[in-house]
Structures are given as structure tokens and as C-alpha cells.
Scaffold this motif. Sequence first.
Motif, mmCIF file in Angstrom:
data_model
loop_
_atom_site.group_PDB
_atom_site.id
_atom_site.type_symbol
_atom_site.label_atom_id
_atom_site.label_comp_id
_atom_site.label_asym_id
_atom_site.label_seq_id
_atom_site.Cartn_x
_atom_site.Cartn_y
_atom_site.Cartn_z
ATOM 1 N N ASP A 94 0.835 -1.197 0.000
ATOM 2 C CA ASP A 94 0.000 0.000 0.000
ATOM 3 C C ASP A 94 0.874 1.252 0.000
ATOM 4 O O ASP A 94 1.745 1.394 0.862
ATOM 5 N N GLY A 95 0.652 2.124 -0.953
ATOM 6 C CA GLY A 95 1.421 3.360 -1.063
ATOM 7 C C GLY A 95 2.012 3.490 -2.453
ATOM 8 O O GLY A 95 2.005 2.550 -3.249
ATOM 9 N N HIS A 96 2.522 4.668 -2.742
ATOM 10 C CA HIS A 96 3.150 4.923 -4.042
ATOM 11 C C HIS A 96 4.488 4.212 -4.109
ATOM 12 O O HIS A 96 5.247 4.217 -3.143
ATOM 13 N N LYS A 97 4.799 3.637 -5.263
ATOM 14 C CA LYS A 97 6.061 2.920 -5.440
ATOM 15 C C LYS A 97 7.104 3.864 -6.030
ATOM 16 O O LYS A 97 6.870 4.517 -7.044
ATOM 17 N N LEU A 98 8.254 3.945 -5.370
ATOM 18 C CA LEU A 98 9.380 4.735 -5.845
ATOM 19 C C LEU A 98 10.506 3.756 -6.163
ATOM 20 O O LEU A 98 10.953 3.007 -5.291
ATOM 21 N N LEU A 99 10.931 3.740 -7.409
ATOM 22 C CA LEU A 99 11.930 2.779 -7.874
ATOM 23 C C LEU A 99 13.343 3.340 -7.778
ATOM 24 O O LEU A 99 13.544 4.554 -7.812
ATOM 25 N N ASP A 100 14.293 2.456 -7.695
ATOM 26 C CA ASP A 100 15.710 2.822 -7.644
ATOM 27 C C ASP A 100 16.051 3.793 -8.775
ATOM 28 O O ASP A 100 15.727 3.558 -9.932
ATOM 29 N N GLY A 101 16.671 4.920 -8.413
ATOM 30 C CA GLY A 101 17.106 5.896 -9.398
ATOM 31 C C GLY A 101 16.074 6.938 -9.784
ATOM 32 O O GLY A 101 16.337 7.784 -10.631
ATOM 33 N N THR A 102 14.889 6.899 -9.182
ATOM 34 C CA THR A 102 13.859 7.870 -9.542
ATOM 35 C C THR A 102 13.791 9.027 -8.556
ATOM 36 O O THR A 102 14.311 8.949 -7.444
ATOM 37 N N PHE A 103 13.137 10.107 -8.999
ATOM 38 C CA PHE A 103 12.960 11.326 -8.209
ATOM 39 C C PHE A 103 11.482 11.561 -7.966
ATOM 40 O O PHE A 103 10.639 11.129 -8.748
#
Length: 94
Positions: A55-64
Motif C-alpha cells: 500500500d502506497g506509491h512505489k518509488l523505484l531505484d534511481g527515480t525522483f
Amino acid sequence: MVSRTNLTPVGFEKLEVTSTPSGFSTIPSDASAAVISLEGGTVRFKTFGDPSSTDGHKLLDGTFYELDSIDEIEGFRGIKIDGTNVYVQIEYYR
């Protein structure tokens, strides 16, 4: 999205993201926006309430990601989904 051309940097921190939801540790008193970047894995986050592994927004490696208000900055909570040494880097603006 906040245009950073009219903003002044007022602080920076680098935090390790763990499997326990957590927020930022040193928010400058005059911060009104922030840019975060992620390295080392995947994180889920929310700016209201605690995220979980599903649950929640996914932030991937290397993203802003941009946080456009002090409410989003103070409300940010992140949790590590995968990776060993996962860090979020935060630059604060006023």
C-alpha cells in the motif's frame, strides 16, 4: 509540480530506508518544498499515513519525486520493499 527556478536550497539529508515506516529526521524550519531521490532498491511511500509492502506509491531505484508543500514533507513516510542498502536523499527548498 513546483518549479525550482524560484526556490532556494535550505538543506539536505540522506537517510536509510528500512522495513519500518519512517519520515525525514531534519526538516529545515523554512522548507516549503523538497525533491527526493532513491537509490539501492524499491520503496513505498505515503504523505498521509503509513505505507505497507502493498500500500502506497512505489518509488523505484534511481527515480525522483517532488514534495510540493510542508504538509507533504512532514507527512512523508517510506518503507523498504526490496534491496539491501536503500537510501533516500532529500534536498529541501524555500
